[in-house]
Design an enzyme around this catalytic site. Structure first.
Site, PDB file in Angstrom:
ATOM      1  N   ASP A  73      23.147 111.833  65.105  1.00 36.93           N
ATOM      2  CA  ASP A  73      23.287 112.565  63.838  1.00 36.93           C
ATOM      3  C   ASP A  73      22.894 111.819  62.555  1.00 36.93           C
ATOM      4  OD1 ASP A  73      24.804 113.618  65.863  1.00 36.93           O
ATOM      5  OD2 ASP A  73      26.651 113.750  64.721  1.00 36.93           O
ATOM      6  N   GLU A  92      31.221 120.733  65.601  1.00 39.18           N
ATOM      7  CA  GLU A  92      31.040 119.390  65.049  1.00 39.18           C
ATOM      8  C   GLU A  92      30.228 119.463  63.754  1.00 39.18           C
ATOM      9  OE1 GLU A  92      30.938 116.590  68.985  1.00 39.18           O
ATOM     10  OE2 GLU A  92      29.035 117.536  68.537  1.00 39.18           O
TER      11      GLU A  92
HETATM   12  C1  FRU Z   1      27.766 115.045  67.144  1.00 38.64           C
HETATM   13  C2  FRU Z   1      28.783 113.953  67.394  1.00 38.64           C
HETATM   14  C3  FRU Z   1      29.770 113.914  66.256  1.00 38.64           C
HETATM   15  C4  FRU Z   1      30.286 112.509  66.329  1.00 38.64           C
HETATM   16  C5  FRU Z   1      29.039 111.745  66.688  1.00 38.64           C
HETATM   17  C6  FRU Z   1      29.275 110.521  67.489  1.00 38.64           C
HETATM   18  O1  FRU Z   1      26.512 114.838  67.653  1.00 38.64           O
HETATM   19  O2  FRU Z   1      29.406 114.177  68.616  1.00 38.64           O
HETATM   20  O3  FRU Z   1      30.774 114.910  66.324  1.00 38.64           O
HETATM   21  O4  FRU Z   1      30.861 112.088  65.135  1.00 38.64           O
HETATM   22  O5  FRU Z   1      28.216 112.649  67.396  1.00 38.64           O
HETATM   23  O6  FRU Z   1      28.116 109.783  67.640  1.00 38.64           O
END
Ligand code: FRU
Length: 521
Positions: A22, A222
């Site tokens: 992300d 998320e």
């Molecule tokens: C989304 C996620 C988020 C988390 C991150 C961990 O892709 O699962 O919710 O903070 O990746 O790398």
């Protein structure tokens, strides 16, 4: 650096090496676009989550910077990982982190604690707990200091969600001018809820409202983000847009991750989706992108009021760790400029590429037009491996002599056994990307698929497609940008051919422009 390995994105951001997911903290400040991202400093699969960092002056040419937040304890036993979050410039120094008149940049992120521990702040956290913490930078994002005196600043999810402490994450913080407060939007992932907090100083937070579950509720929710935009042609109307990721639980026809949005209002406390944005029985959703590879979309802080630019992770948790790239894994989407426009009496979200891509576009574009493209294939000059396509043609209703589908094949081998098809189905009124024969599809059994997105003709009865092709991706924007479809592809290096394909009949009044894209490295 060459950035010439097989599949290496030429004008999309990818880290020089290692795993990325992300975008985590998109901030425009002092003429620089910062891109922080989930990063594993130690390998090309997820782990040791840290914040990588890159900067750009135009959102196209990126400079990779030293890791901003390195997993605590790395490379030995990691005791805290830095999960997804966001960043702001605290121009009024509400946090008190600024010294000598320097504006502190403040990051708010999820602390993920793999093991139970007592923290320097005196707070106790349980194994695998997720809490929200802050860090600040006084040197334009180069180095960061975690606020250990008080971290985590949101220790536990509020009542009645205390049990969700291992699934409480992804704070998106922004300044809310009307109430003169900081707002942070978090997810309680497994129960499909957004929890909203407010603060005067980025350090002390109060829980003020919640949202959800609505519309798509597959997997976990998320990476929410919330921003305001004017409605085009109606400057007095401003709407708020809430965007969030689902995993697994993307749009129909995909497997794995996806992104949905809600248009509504936010009064400084509560986000309320417009009634025409909430669908009964969770049967429908507004999809930000109809393809498989557009996740964790995040919007920039620090832009002029009402201006929104978004970047998404161009990968999917279904096969993210298996894509055949080395020594890096994952790229970001092209930065997209968002706007709202009333179409057929409904406020509609539009996406367009950020204008600055022109700096890597060839000045001479190849332009063609045909009154009618006959059934079968029509050859085109080889456009290479990285280019932009503007394709438009007349829509029609089904008719014996007219095509059922019309497409452009790209990244094709000379015998067209390997190709990615991007086109339109006149019967179902959908644009599509077919990556079934796109190259290496062997690493995941769901990868070789056809994806589709509903698209109506424009007022002058034409279908308009804008396509970005890079060494390992295609992004399609349909119409004025009301639908988007993003998919990775892994073609052979020699697959540089293209042709038009009109199936079951002719396609009328076709206009095509192909613009070569050079490397931004
Ligand atoms: C989304 C996620 C988020 C988390 C991150 C961990 O892709 O699962 O919710 O903070 O990746 O790398």
């Amino acid at each position: 650096l060459g950035y010439t390995e097989p599949y290496r994105p030429q004008y999309h951001f990818s880290p020089e090496e290692n795993w990325m997911n992300d975008p985590s903290g998109l901030l425009y400040h002092s003429g620089t676009y910062h891109l922080f991202f989930q990063y594993n400093p130690g390998g090309s699969e997820w782990g040791n989550m840290s914040w990588g960092h890159a900067t750009s002056r135009d959102l196209i040419h990126w400079d990779e910077r030293p890791v901003a937040l390195l997993a605590r304890g790395y490379p030995d036993t990691v005791t805290e990982m830095y999960f997804t979050g966001s960043a702001v410039a605290d121009v009024n120094n509400t946090s008190g982190f600024g010294v000598d008149g320097k504006v502190p940049l403040v990051a708010m992120y999820t602390s993920m604690y793999p093991v139970a521990q007592d923290l320097p702040s005196g707070k106790h956290v349980r194994a695998e707990q997720q809490s929200q913490s802050i860090a600040y930078s006084l040197d334009e994002g180069e180095t960061w200091t975690t606020y250990d005196a008080e971290n985590p600043v949101i220790h536990n999810p509020p009542s009645p969600y205390e049990d969700e402490f291992i699934n409480f994450r992804d704070p998106f913080v922004f300044w809310h001018d009307d109430t003169q407060k900081w707002i942070s939007v978090t997810v309680v992932a497994a129960i499909h809820k957004i929890l909203i907090f407010s603060s005067d100083n980025l350090k002390e937070w109060s829980f003020i409202s919640e949202f959800g579950p609505y519309n798509a509720v597959g997997g976990v929710w998320e990476c929410a983000n919330l921003f305001q935009m004017p409605v085009e042609g109606d400057p007095s109307t401003k709407k708020w847009v809430l965007v969030l990721g689902l995993n697994p639980g993307g749009p129909p026809g995909t497997v794995g991750s996806g992104t949905q949005y809600f248009i509504g209002d936010f009064d400084g406390t509560t986000f309320k989706a417009d009634s025409d944005n909430v669908y009964p029985d969770n049967k429908s959703a507004n999809w930000m992108d109809f393809g498989p590879d557009f996740y964790a979309a995040a919007s920039y802080n620090g832009l002029p009021d009402g201006e929104v630019i978004q970047i998404a992770w161009m990968n999917n948790w279904q096969y993210g760790a298996l894509i055949p790239t080395s020594p890096w894994r994952s790229a970001m989407s092209v930065p997209r400029h968002l706007s709202l426009k009333t179409v057929n009496e409904k406020v509609t979200l539009l996406q367009q590429p950020q204008q600055s891509w022109r700096t890597v576009a060839d000045h001479k574009a190849a332009k063609h037009s045909w009154e009618s493209v006959s059934e079968g294939t029509t050859s085109l000059d080889s456009p290479g491996k990285a280019f932009k396509i503007d394709l438009s043609f007349a829509d029609h209703d089904s008719d014996d002599s007219l095509a059922s589908t019309f497409a452009i094949a790209v990244r094709a081998s000379s015998d067209f056994k390997q190709e990615t098809l991007i086109g339109y189905n006149f019967t179902s009124k959908e644009m599509f990307v077919d990556r079934q024969h796109s190259g290496d599809v062997s690493f995941d059994k769901t990868f070789a698929s056809l994806y589709h997105a509903p698209l109506s003709a424009s007022a002058d009865k034409r279908i308009n497609l804008q396509v970005f092709v890079d060494w390992s991706s295609v992004e399609v924007l349909g119409g004025q940008g009301e639908v988007s479809l993003t998919a990775q592809i892994f073609p052979e290096e020699s697959a540089t051919e293209a042709q038009l394909v009109s199936t079951d009949g002719t396609t009328q009044d076709v206009r095509l422009q192909i613009t070569g894209m050079s490397s931004s490295h």
